[in-house]
Design a protein around this motif. Structure first.
Motif, PDB file in Angstrom:
ATOM      1  N   ASP A 293       0.767  -1.308  -0.105  1.00  8.78           N
ATOM      2  CA  ASP A 293      -0.162  -0.098   0.139  1.00  8.78           C
ATOM      3  C   ASP A 293       0.836   1.330  -0.068  1.00  8.78           C
ATOM      4  O   ASP A 293       1.600   1.545   0.971  1.00  8.78           O
ATOM      5  CB  ASP A 293      -0.731  -0.112   1.510  1.00  8.78           C
ATOM      6  N   ALA A 294       0.580   2.012  -1.110  1.00  6.19           N
ATOM      7  CA  ALA A 294       1.758   3.291  -1.183  1.00  6.19           C
ATOM      8  C   ALA A 294       1.226   4.558  -0.539  1.00  6.19           C
ATOM      9  O   ALA A 294       2.022   5.358  -0.192  1.00  6.19           O
ATOM     10  CB  ALA A 294       1.905   3.488  -2.748  1.00  6.19           C
ATOM     11  N   ASP A 295      -0.145   4.269  -0.240  1.00  2.40           N
ATOM     12  CA  ASP A 295      -0.823   5.582   0.304  1.00  2.40           C
ATOM     13  C   ASP A 295      -2.097   5.009   1.521  1.00  2.40           C
ATOM     14  O   ASP A 295      -3.059   5.159   1.344  1.00  2.40           O
ATOM     15  CB  ASP A 295      -1.535   6.322  -0.521  1.00  2.40           C
ATOM     16  N   PRO A 296      -1.090   4.397   2.415  1.00  2.00           N
ATOM     17  CA  PRO A 296      -2.231   3.733   3.613  1.00  2.00           C
ATOM     18  C   PRO A 296      -3.408   5.079   4.139  1.00  2.00           C
ATOM     19  O   PRO A 296      -3.025   6.065   4.320  1.00  2.00           O
ATOM     20  CB  PRO A 296      -1.114   3.686   4.718  1.00  2.00           C
ATOM     21  N   GLY A 297      -4.419   4.653   4.401  1.00  2.00           N
ATOM     22  CA  GLY A 297      -5.474   5.550   4.582  1.00  2.00           C
ATOM     23  C   GLY A 297      -6.367   5.870   3.536  1.00  2.00           C
ATOM     24  O   GLY A 297      -7.357   6.284   3.832  1.00  2.00           O
ATOM     25  N   ARG A 298      -5.803   5.808   2.222  1.00  2.00           N
ATOM     26  CA  ARG A 298      -6.637   5.843   1.222  1.00  2.00           C
ATOM     27  C   ARG A 298      -7.362   4.763   0.404  1.00  2.00           C
ATOM     28  O   ARG A 298      -8.104   4.860  -0.399  1.00  2.00           O
ATOM     29  CB  ARG A 298      -5.872   6.967   0.109  1.00  2.00           C
ATOM     30  N   ASN A 299      -6.523   3.669   0.508  1.00  3.33           N
ATOM     31  CA  ASN A 299      -6.877   2.415   0.019  1.00  3.33           C
ATOM     32  C   ASN A 299      -7.491   1.548   0.865  1.00  3.33           C
ATOM     33  O   ASN A 299      -7.304   1.532   2.244  1.00  3.33           O
ATOM     34  CB  ASN A 299      -5.707   1.766  -0.695  1.00  3.33           C
ATOM     35  N   ALA A 300      -8.404   0.503   0.606  1.00  9.06           N
ATOM     36  CA  ALA A 300      -9.329  -0.256   1.403  1.00  9.06           C
ATOM     37  C   ALA A 300      -8.175  -1.389   2.019  1.00  9.06           C
ATOM     38  O   ALA A 300      -8.536  -1.868   2.869  1.00  9.06           O
ATOM     39  CB  ALA A 300     -10.321  -0.943   0.590  1.00  9.06           C
ATOM     40  N   GLY A 301      -7.337  -1.658   1.319  1.00 12.16           N
ATOM     41  CA  GLY A 301      -6.049  -2.533   1.766  1.00 12.16           C
ATOM     42  C   GLY A 301      -6.572  -4.101   1.521  1.00 12.16           C
ATOM     43  O   GLY A 301      -6.209  -4.926   2.135  1.00 12.16           O
ATOM     44  N   VAL A 302      -7.418  -4.351   0.596  1.00 10.66           N
ATOM     45  CA  VAL A 302      -7.853  -5.735   0.278  1.00 10.66           C
ATOM     46  C   VAL A 302      -7.056  -6.309  -0.217  1.00 10.66           C
ATOM     47  O   VAL A 302      -6.798  -7.734   0.353  1.00 10.66           O
ATOM     48  CB  VAL A 302      -9.350  -5.677  -0.573  1.00 10.66           C
ATOM     49  N   LEU A 303      -6.085  -6.083  -1.247  1.00  9.09           N
ATOM     50  CA  LEU A 303      -5.215  -6.487  -2.055  1.00  9.09           C
ATOM     51  C   LEU A 303      -3.929  -6.287  -1.729  1.00  9.09           C
ATOM     52  O   LEU A 303      -2.925  -6.771  -1.780  1.00  9.09           O
ATOM     53  CB  LEU A 303      -5.622  -6.560  -3.444  1.00  9.09           C
ATOM     54  N   VAL A 304      -3.747  -4.792  -1.291  1.00  6.23           N
ATOM     55  CA  VAL A 304      -2.368  -4.287  -0.992  1.00  6.23           C
ATOM     56  C   VAL A 304      -2.449  -4.399   0.553  1.00  6.23           C
ATOM     57  O   VAL A 304      -2.644  -3.434   1.083  1.00  6.23           O
ATOM     58  CB  VAL A 304      -2.170  -2.768  -1.400  1.00  6.23           C
ATOM     59  N   ARG A 305      -2.013  -5.166   1.074  1.00  3.53           N
ATOM     60  CA  ARG A 305      -2.100  -5.616   2.439  1.00  3.53           C
ATOM     61  C   ARG A 305      -1.095  -5.196   3.497  1.00  3.53           C
ATOM     62  O   ARG A 305      -1.230  -5.171   4.653  1.00  3.53           O
ATOM     63  CB  ARG A 305      -2.420  -7.087   2.852  1.00  3.53           C
ATOM     64  N   HIS A 306       0.039  -4.766   2.650  1.00  3.89           N
ATOM     65  CA  HIS A 306       1.432  -4.529   3.375  1.00  3.89           C
ATOM     66  C   HIS A 306       1.863  -3.183   3.372  1.00  3.89           C
ATOM     67  O   HIS A 306       1.471  -2.197   2.304  1.00  3.89           O
ATOM     68  CB  HIS A 306       2.364  -5.314   3.100  1.00  3.89           C
ATOM     69  N   ARG A 307       2.581  -2.854   4.205  1.00  8.78           N
ATOM     70  CA  ARG A 307       3.384  -1.362   4.276  1.00  8.78           C
ATOM     71  C   ARG A 307       4.786  -1.560   3.651  1.00  8.78           C
ATOM     72  O   ARG A 307       5.335  -2.693   3.735  1.00  8.78           O
ATOM     73  CB  ARG A 307       3.515  -0.900   5.811  1.00  8.78           C
ATOM     74  N   PRO A 308       5.252  -0.443   2.984  1.00  9.02           N
ATOM     75  CA  PRO A 308       6.805  -0.573   2.328  1.00  9.02           C
ATOM     76  C   PRO A 308       7.833  -1.036   3.558  1.00  9.02           C
ATOM     77  O   PRO A 308       8.444  -1.868   2.998  1.00  9.02           O
ATOM     78  CB  PRO A 308       6.964   0.713   2.117  1.00  9.02           C
ATOM     79  N   SER A 309       7.623  -0.638   4.929  1.00  8.12           N
ATOM     80  CA  SER A 309       8.597  -1.337   5.622  1.00  8.12           C
ATOM     81  C   SER A 309       8.533  -2.630   5.979  1.00  8.12           C
ATOM     82  O   SER A 309       9.427  -3.312   6.474  1.00  8.12           O
ATOM     83  CB  SER A 309       8.068  -0.472   7.154  1.00  8.12           C
ATOM     84  N   ASP A 310       7.358  -3.466   5.328  1.00  4.36           N
ATOM     85  CA  ASP A 310       7.531  -4.925   5.506  1.00  4.36           C
ATOM     86  C   ASP A 310       7.990  -5.607   4.469  1.00  4.36           C
ATOM     87  O   ASP A 310       8.323  -6.741   4.789  1.00  4.36           O
ATOM     88  CB  ASP A 310       5.751  -5.421   5.424  1.00  4.36           C
ATOM     89  N   ALA A 311       8.531  -4.936   3.531  1.00  2.00           N
ATOM     90  CA  ALA A 311       9.065  -5.547   2.294  1.00  2.00           C
ATOM     91  C   ALA A 311      10.443  -6.575   2.532  1.00  2.00           C
ATOM     92  O   ALA A 311      10.633  -7.269   2.126  1.00  2.00           O
ATOM     93  CB  ALA A 311       9.564  -4.464   1.276  1.00  2.00           C
ATOM     94  N   PRO A 312      11.319  -5.896   3.577  1.00  2.00           N
ATOM     95  CA  PRO A 312      12.674  -6.666   3.795  1.00  2.00           C
ATOM     96  C   PRO A 312      12.445  -8.077   4.399  1.00  2.00           C
ATOM     97  O   PRO A 312      13.160  -8.879   4.076  1.00  2.00           O
ATOM     98  CB  PRO A 312      13.300  -5.667   4.923  1.00  2.00           C
ATOM     99  N   VAL A 313      11.157  -8.267   4.886  1.00  2.00           N
ATOM    100  CA  VAL A 313      10.958  -9.622   5.354  1.00  2.00           C
ATOM    101  C   VAL A 313       9.920 -10.379   4.340  1.00  2.00           C
ATOM    102  O   VAL A 313      10.335 -11.566   4.239  1.00  2.00           O
ATOM    103  CB  VAL A 313       9.881  -9.604   6.918  1.00  2.00           C
ATOM    104  N   LEU A 314       9.093  -9.532   3.640  1.00  2.00           N
ATOM    105  CA  LEU A 314       8.391 -10.169   2.768  1.00  2.00           C
ATOM    106  C   LEU A 314       8.840 -10.837   1.501  1.00  2.00           C
ATOM    107  O   LEU A 314       8.684 -11.794   1.031  1.00  2.00           O
ATOM    108  CB  LEU A 314       7.215  -9.352   2.438  1.00  2.00           C
ATOM    109  N   LEU A 315       9.952  -9.896   0.885  1.00  2.00           N
ATOM    110  CA  LEU A 315      10.298 -10.324  -0.306  1.00  2.00           C
ATOM    111  C   LEU A 315      11.214 -11.498  -0.204  1.00  2.00           C
ATOM    112  O   LEU A 315      11.200 -12.734  -1.026  1.00  2.00           O
ATOM    113  CB  LEU A 315      11.199  -9.037  -0.799  1.00  2.00           C
ATOM    114  N   PRO A 316      12.109 -11.653   0.502  1.00  2.00           N
ATOM    115  CA  PRO A 316      13.070 -12.921   0.854  1.00  2.00           C
ATOM    116  C   PRO A 316      12.102 -14.093   0.959  1.00  2.00           C
ATOM    117  O   PRO A 316      12.686 -15.328   0.625  1.00  2.00           O
ATOM    118  CB  PRO A 316      14.022 -12.771   1.808  1.00  2.00           C
TER     119      PRO A 316
END
Length: 304
Positions: A111-134
Motif C-alpha cells: 500500500d503506497a498511500d495507507p488510509g486512502r486504499n481499502a487494503g483488500v489486496l495491498v495488505r502490507h506497508r513498504p516497511s514490511d518489504a525486507p521480510v516479505l520479499l526474501p
C-alpha cells in the motif's frame, strides 16, 4: 543453472505526473488546479509518498535478485517469467490489473498511500518489504489463493479477471443476446439489457456488490449469496433487463460453481467483454458468436 529470482515492481503513473505531463510544468499544473479550487500540494504530496514507497521497496530487494519495473499501461507488453516475485506498489486495483498476466507467480501487495486504499489486496506497508520479499519464494510462506473468472469465446479469444467480467455493448448501451446455463437443459432466453456482470469474491467488494445491494442483497427474490475471495464460486447479474414481446427478464441473476458456465450468444452487430474495468483491453464479439464464462482454473497467489 537456475535463474536468480526477479523482483518485478508494478506501479502506475501518479496523478501529479499526469498533470505535469498534460500541462507542461509544475506551475501550469498548479494554476490549472487552483482555477478549480484545488491545491496542487495535496496531489504532489501523494506523489512523494508513492515515490518514497517505491524507493523503500526497491532498497529491500535482496542483492542476489534481479529486478525490473513495469508501469500499468505497459503490462500487456511485459513478459513475466516463472521465477518472478511480483511486487505491486500502489492501490488495490493495481493488483487486479496485473492478475490476468500471471501464471502462478507470488504477488506482494504494498500500500503506497495507507488510509486512502481499502487494503483488500495491498495488505502490507513498504516497511514490511525486507521480510516479505526474501520469504515470498520460501516453502511454507502463507499465500491466499484468490479465485478468478474467465470468458472464452468460440474463436478462442480468452479473457481473465480478478474482480469481474462485463459483457455488453461498448458505451453500456442496449445489448442484445441470448443467455443460458450449461446445465439448464439447453434453455436460453433472448434479452435486451445494459449488459451482464460475472464476478468473484474479490470483486464482491466493488461493482458486483453495488449491483447485489441494489437487488436487495442475499435472499431477495432468490438472489445469490456473495462468495468469499477464495471460494470457487461466482455470481452473475443482468443489468436493467428490458421486457418486450421478443425479450425476457426471468434469467437475471445466479451463481456459478466451479465447472458451470454461463453462455451468451451475441445478437448485436458488436458486443465487447472486458475485465476489472479496463475497457481498453476488451475482447470484441460479433453477431452469432458465443462466449462462455465461469471459474478460471488459474488463481492469484497473494502473499500474506
Amino acid at each position: 543453472m537456475s535463474l536468480a529470482p526477479r523482483a518485478v515492481l508494478v506501479h502506475r503513473t501518479t496523478e501529479y505526473e499526469e498533470l505535469v505531463a498534460r500541462h507542461g510544468t509544475h506551475g501550469q499544473a498548479a494554476f490549472f488546479l487552483s482555477s478549480r479550487g484545488r491545491d496542487i500540494e495535496e496531489v504532489a504530496e501523494r506523489h512523494r509518498r508513492t515515490r518514497r514507497a517505491l524507493a523503500e521497496v526497491t532498497a529491500a530487494i535482496p542483492l542476489t535478485w534481479r529486478q525490473s519495473r513495469v508501469e500499468r499501461a505497459d503490462l500487456d507488453r511485459f513478459l513475466f517469467a516463472p521465477e518472478d516475485v511480483v511486487v505491486v506498489v500502489g492501490q488495490d486495483g493495481l493488483v487486479a490489473n496485473v492478475a490476468k498476466y500471471l501464471s502462478g507467480q507470488p504477488v506482494v501487495g504494498i500500500d503506497a498511500d495507507p488510509g486512502r486504499n481499502a487494503g483488500v489486496l495491498v495488505r502490507h506497508r513498504p516497511s514490511d518489504a525486507p521480510v516479505l520479499l526474501p520469504g515470498a519464494l520460501a516453502a511454507g510462506t502463507g499465500t491466499t489463493e484468490l479465485t478468478m473468472v474467465e470468458a472464452v469465446a468460440d474463436d478462442t479469444q480468452r479473457l481473465l479477471a480478478l474482480n469481474e467480467i462485463y459483457l455488453g455493448a461498448a458505451g453500456h448501451q442496449t445489448a442484445r443476446y441470448r443467455l443460458g446455463l450449461d446445465d439448464d437443459g439447453g434453455a436460453v432466453e433472448a434479452q435486451a439489457s445494459s449488459g451482464v456482470l460475472v464476478g468473484t469474491g474479490t470483486g464482491a467488494t466493488g461493482w458486483i456488490r453495488s449491483v447485489w445491494q441494489e437487488r436487495g442483497g442475499a435472499g431477495a427474490d432468490g438472489g445469490p449469496r456473495l462468495p468469499s475471495p477464495t471460494e470457487q464460486r461466482l455470481v452473475w447479474f443482468v443489468r436493467e433487463a428490458w421486457p418486450s414481446p421478443a425479450t425476457g427478464t426471468s434469467l437475471v441473476a445466479g451463481e456459478l460453481a466451479a465447472g458451470r458456465r454461463l453462455t451468451l450468444t451475441v445478437e448485436s452487430e458488436r458486443l465487447i467483454a472486458f475485465g476489472d474495468g479496463i475497457e481498453t483491453d476488451a475482447v470484441e464479439l460479433t453477431w452469432g458468436q458465443r462466449v462462455r464464462v465461469g471459474v478460471c482454473e488459474q488463481r492469484l497467489r497473494l502473499v500474506g
